[in-house]
Design a protein around this motif. Structure first.
Motif, mmCIF file in Angstrom:
data_model
loop_
_atom_site.group_PDB
_atom_site.id
_atom_site.type_symbol
_atom_site.label_atom_id
_atom_site.label_comp_id
_atom_site.label_asym_id
_atom_site.label_seq_id
_atom_site.Cartn_x
_atom_site.Cartn_y
_atom_site.Cartn_z
ATOM 1 N N THR A 171 19.827 -18.240 -61.973
ATOM 2 C CA THR A 171 18.645 -16.575 -62.496
ATOM 3 C C THR A 171 19.143 -15.343 -61.397
ATOM 4 O O THR A 171 18.674 -15.626 -60.283
ATOM 5 C CB THR A 171 17.669 -17.449 -62.417
ATOM 6 N N LYS A 172 19.081 -14.452 -62.339
ATOM 7 C CA LYS A 172 19.141 -12.759 -61.696
ATOM 8 C C LYS A 172 17.789 -13.259 -60.725
ATOM 9 O O LYS A 172 16.426 -12.868 -60.777
ATOM 10 C CB LYS A 172 19.322 -11.664 -62.443
ATOM 11 N N TYR A 199 21.626 -14.222 -57.402
ATOM 12 C CA TYR A 199 21.429 -15.716 -58.118
ATOM 13 C C TYR A 199 21.079 -16.567 -57.372
ATOM 14 O O TYR A 199 21.403 -16.805 -56.022
ATOM 15 C CB TYR A 199 22.728 -15.346 -58.943
#
Length: 204
Positions: A193-194, A75
């Protein structure tokens, strides 16, 4: 005369035995064309099956590790400057345990509490010797967003409550004194956020 009756009786006896034996014999199985019958080469079966070819449901592919444990991966955060990159990996000996690396607190473990991606971060001491308070980790697959809260107890009934910041409540010490605000230590919050999916098949 007696000899004639005797001979006739013997002949009759053998005839009866021959008929009985013949009747008891198992009939020889006849070879039919049904033994060589193949449904795939039968025009009638082929005609019927052709009506359903477009309705066949394709078999589902085998689930990957990412399907079962969607929180695994790497992430990046636009709000946490002190944590530019963060990764979550599964413990090789316990599928219900993951390791979070890249936090300011060090390498932290979290335990799966609600599938597929809600984890409790237990109070622990990292390998770096830092004390880490209890917290919560949640991954939203729809938004591809990871949220971590450290410093607030895990809420079994509603884990997402950890991310709702409570307002400071005034506390009155006496009738004549002014209301004072309670000092509350704010929990540490991470939002990322991945960027990398974990590939691989289901672990046995």
């Amino acid at each position: 005369m007696k000899k004639t009756f005797l001979i006739t009786g013997v002949i009759a006896l053998f005839s009866t035995l021959a008929i009985t034996t013949s009747a008891q014999e198992t009939p020889v199985k006849e070879t039919t064309t049904q033994e060589n019958w193949d449904a795939k080469k039968n025009s009638t079966v082929d005609s019927i099956m052709s009506q359903y070819k477009d309705k066949y449901v394709a078999a589902k592919p085998a689930q990957t590790i990412a399907d079962i444990f969607p929180a695994l991966g790497e992430y990046e955060s636009a709000t946490n400057a002190e944590t530019s990159k963060l990764s979550i990996t599964i413990d090789p000996n316990n599928k219900g345990l993951v390791w979070i690396e890249g936090l300011p607190q060090g390498r932290v473990k979290a335990m799966l509490r609600k599938s597929p991606a809600t984890y409790k971060i237990p109070a622990q001491k990292t390998e770096e010797g830092k004390e880490v308070a209890e917290g919560t980790l949640m991954f939203d697959k729809e938004t591809n967003t990871l949220s971590i809260c450290i410093g607030k107890e895990y809420n079994t009934t509603d884990p997402s409550a950890a991310f709702m910041m409570a307002e400071e409540e005034p506390v009155t010490t006496s009738k004549n004194s002014k209301a004072k605000k309670k000092t509350v230590t704010k929990p540490w919050i991470y939002t990322g956020t991945k960027i990398v999916e974990v590939e691989g098949t289901v672990m046995n």
